[in-house]
Scaffold this motif. Structure first.
Motif, PDB file in Angstrom:
ATOM      1  N   GLU A  79       0.851  -1.194   0.000  1.00 34.17           N
ATOM      2  CA  GLU A  79       0.000   0.000   0.000  1.00 34.17           C
ATOM      3  C   GLU A  79       0.885   1.241   0.000  1.00 34.17           C
ATOM      4  N   ALA A  80       0.528   2.212  -0.840  1.00 39.31           N
ATOM      5  CA  ALA A  80       1.381   3.397  -0.944  1.00 39.31           C
ATOM      6  C   ALA A  80       0.572   4.632  -1.320  1.00 39.31           C
ATOM      7  N   THR A 101      -5.795   1.092 -14.039  1.00 41.88           N
ATOM      8  CA  THR A 101      -7.211   0.858 -14.306  1.00 41.88           C
ATOM      9  C   THR A 101      -7.393  -0.362 -15.204  1.00 41.88           C
ATOM     10  N   ALA A 102      -6.550  -0.469 -16.219  1.00 45.75           N
ATOM     11  CA  ALA A 102      -6.632  -1.605 -17.144  1.00 45.75           C
ATOM     12  C   ALA A 102      -6.369  -2.930 -16.437  1.00 45.75           C
ATOM     13  N   ARG A 103      -5.529  -2.891 -15.420  1.00 45.51           N
ATOM     14  CA  ARG A 103      -5.215  -4.104 -14.659  1.00 45.51           C
ATOM     15  C   ARG A 103      -6.247  -4.373 -13.559  1.00 45.51           C
ATOM     16  N   GLY A 104      -7.180  -3.465 -13.351  1.00 43.41           N
ATOM     17  CA  GLY A 104      -8.158  -3.621 -12.289  1.00 43.41           C
ATOM     18  C   GLY A 104      -7.573  -3.446 -10.903  1.00 43.41           C
ATOM     19  N   ILE A 105      -6.506  -2.657 -10.802  1.00 41.96           N
ATOM     20  CA  ILE A 105      -5.822  -2.458  -9.516  1.00 41.96           C
ATOM     21  C   ILE A 105      -6.525  -1.374  -8.707  1.00 41.96           C
ATOM     22  N   GLU A 106      -6.783  -1.678  -7.443  1.00 39.53           N
ATOM     23  CA  GLU A 106      -7.474  -0.745  -6.570  1.00 39.53           C
ATOM     24  C   GLU A 106      -6.624   0.505  -6.334  1.00 39.53           C
ATOM     25  N   HIS A 107      -7.181   1.644  -6.684  1.00 39.71           N
ATOM     26  CA  HIS A 107      -6.453   2.888  -6.461  1.00 39.71           C
ATOM     27  C   HIS A 107      -7.384   4.084  -6.603  1.00 39.71           C
ATOM     28  N   LYS A 121       2.655  -9.530  -9.409  1.00 44.23           N
ATOM     29  CA  LYS A 121       1.916 -10.763  -9.153  1.00 44.23           C
ATOM     30  C   LYS A 121       1.037 -10.682  -7.901  1.00 44.23           C
ATOM     31  N   HIS A 122       1.195  -9.656  -7.088  1.00 44.46           N
ATOM     32  CA  HIS A 122       0.444  -9.568  -5.833  1.00 44.46           C
ATOM     33  C   HIS A 122      -0.459  -8.337  -5.828  1.00 44.46           C
ATOM     34  N   PRO A 123      -1.491  -8.322  -4.983  1.00 43.19           N
ATOM     35  CA  PRO A 123      -2.385  -7.163  -4.928  1.00 43.19           C
ATOM     36  C   PRO A 123      -1.684  -5.937  -4.345  1.00 43.19           C
ATOM     37  N   VAL A 124      -2.041  -4.770  -4.861  1.00 46.12           N
ATOM     38  CA  VAL A 124      -1.522  -3.505  -4.348  1.00 46.12           C
ATOM     39  C   VAL A 124      -2.682  -2.516  -4.249  1.00 46.12           C
ATOM     40  N   LYS A 125      -2.447  -1.454  -3.506  1.00 45.32           N
ATOM     41  CA  LYS A 125      -3.475  -0.435  -3.304  1.00 45.32           C
ATOM     42  C   LYS A 125      -2.791   0.924  -3.214  1.00 45.32           C
ATOM     43  N   TYR A 126      -3.279   1.884  -4.007  1.00 42.96           N
ATOM     44  CA  TYR A 126      -2.602   3.174  -4.087  1.00 42.96           C
ATOM     45  C   TYR A 126      -3.562   4.349  -3.977  1.00 42.96           C
ATOM     46  N   VAL A 127      -3.023   5.470  -3.509  1.00 40.69           N
ATOM     47  CA  VAL A 127      -3.550   6.787  -3.826  1.00 40.69           C
ATOM     48  C   VAL A 127      -2.467   7.480  -4.638  1.00 40.69           C
ATOM     49  N   ILE A 176      -5.911  10.853   2.805  1.00 38.56           N
ATOM     50  CA  ILE A 176      -5.110   9.652   2.544  1.00 38.56           C
ATOM     51  C   ILE A 176      -5.033   8.773   3.788  1.00 38.56           C
ATOM     52  N   LEU A 177      -4.815   9.375   4.936  1.00 34.04           N
ATOM     53  CA  LEU A 177      -4.780   8.609   6.185  1.00 34.04           C
ATOM     54  C   LEU A 177      -6.105   7.893   6.416  1.00 34.04           C
ATOM     55  N   LEU A 178      -7.202   8.577   6.146  1.00 32.40           N
ATOM     56  CA  LEU A 178      -8.511   7.958   6.320  1.00 32.40           C
ATOM     57  C   LEU A 178      -8.751   6.850   5.307  1.00 32.40           C
TER      58      LEU A 178
END
Length: 233
Positions: A141-142, A199-205, A161-167, A226-228
């Motif tokens: 997460e970043a 977005t094309a990869r369906g990555i949460e961000h 290969k692993h899930p990630v989450k971004y702002v 971002i903290l929230l």
């Protein structure tokens, strides 16, 4: 050694980086060794503590957030920062090794922490946070404040290969940002392309284009949200 409510200076002798790394350690007023805490790691630590007031913004939202500690990672000079943070630098792997091994060992030894890690960075510091998240699933997460995006980052995303989450944030005025070298760089266009790739990869961000340029005046107001987003309960 580490006082609650204050940023405590601390140094680690790093084998990976072959230098002393200066840190700022922030334990919230509510810190207790009886419960686990998430770990926020902020590269360009001086800027996140002094200009972004990250720890103060955390305290203002403390009762709404997962209990966390903050590790501010400082850089010694501009040249070293570029060598260790730039996405195209061969030395960035040394910074990644420092965080994933030496810093992680330090945190686990000194504090009661959970497995949750949140990386933060601005500009080149956002680039190293991004590379780290793409290369190690423990740091997935970043919060990315106007990262420099190059082909190296794009390649790392392709190999993910692993899930990630971004702002991911970038200023609308970052089409021609003047670098410290005197050259100009377009941060806006590559960030738009990276957002499209996520977005094309369906990555949460979350992706936001902000009014303003490549400055803390643009980024600082976004820290609370971002903290929230990452730590809200």
């Amino acid at each position: 050694m580490f006082k609650r409510g204050l940023v405590t200076p601390f140094e680690i002798e790093s084998t990976a980086l072959a230098r002393t790394v200066k840190l700022g350690i922030y334990l919230p007023d509510s810190y207790s060794a009886l419960k686990e805490h998430a770990v926020i790691i902020a590269f360009d630590g001086q800027d996140f503590s002094q200009l972004g007031q990250l720890h103060r913004q955390y305290e203002e939202l403390n009762d709404q957030l997962t209990a966390s500690i903050i590790i501010f990672v400082h850089y010694p000079d501009i040249e070293t920062r570029s060598q260790e943070y730039h996405p195209d630098s061969p030395h960035k792997t040394k910074m990644i090794a420092f965080v994933t091994s030496e810093l992680e060992d330090f945190v686990a030894t000194h504090f009661r922490v959970s497995d949750k890690r949140l990386l933060m960075g601005d500009s080149l510091a956002a680039s190293i946070a991004l590379s780290l998240s793409l290369n190690d699933e423990r740091f997935n997460e970043a919060a990315l404040f106007s990262p420099m995006i190059t082909a190296a980052i794009t390649q790392e995303l392709a190999a993910l290969k692993h899930p990630v989450k971004y702002v991911q944030l970038v200023g609308k005025e970052e089409k021609a940002f003047k670098l410290m070298s005197g050259a100009t760089a377009d941060f806006l266009t590559p960030n738009r392309a990276f957002h499209a790739a996520l977005t094309a990869r369906g990555i949460e961000h979350e992706y936001r284009e902000l009014a303003g340029g490549h400055t803390w005046r643009t980024w600082k107001p976004e820290i609370a949200s971002i903290l929230l987003y990452f730590l809200g309960e």
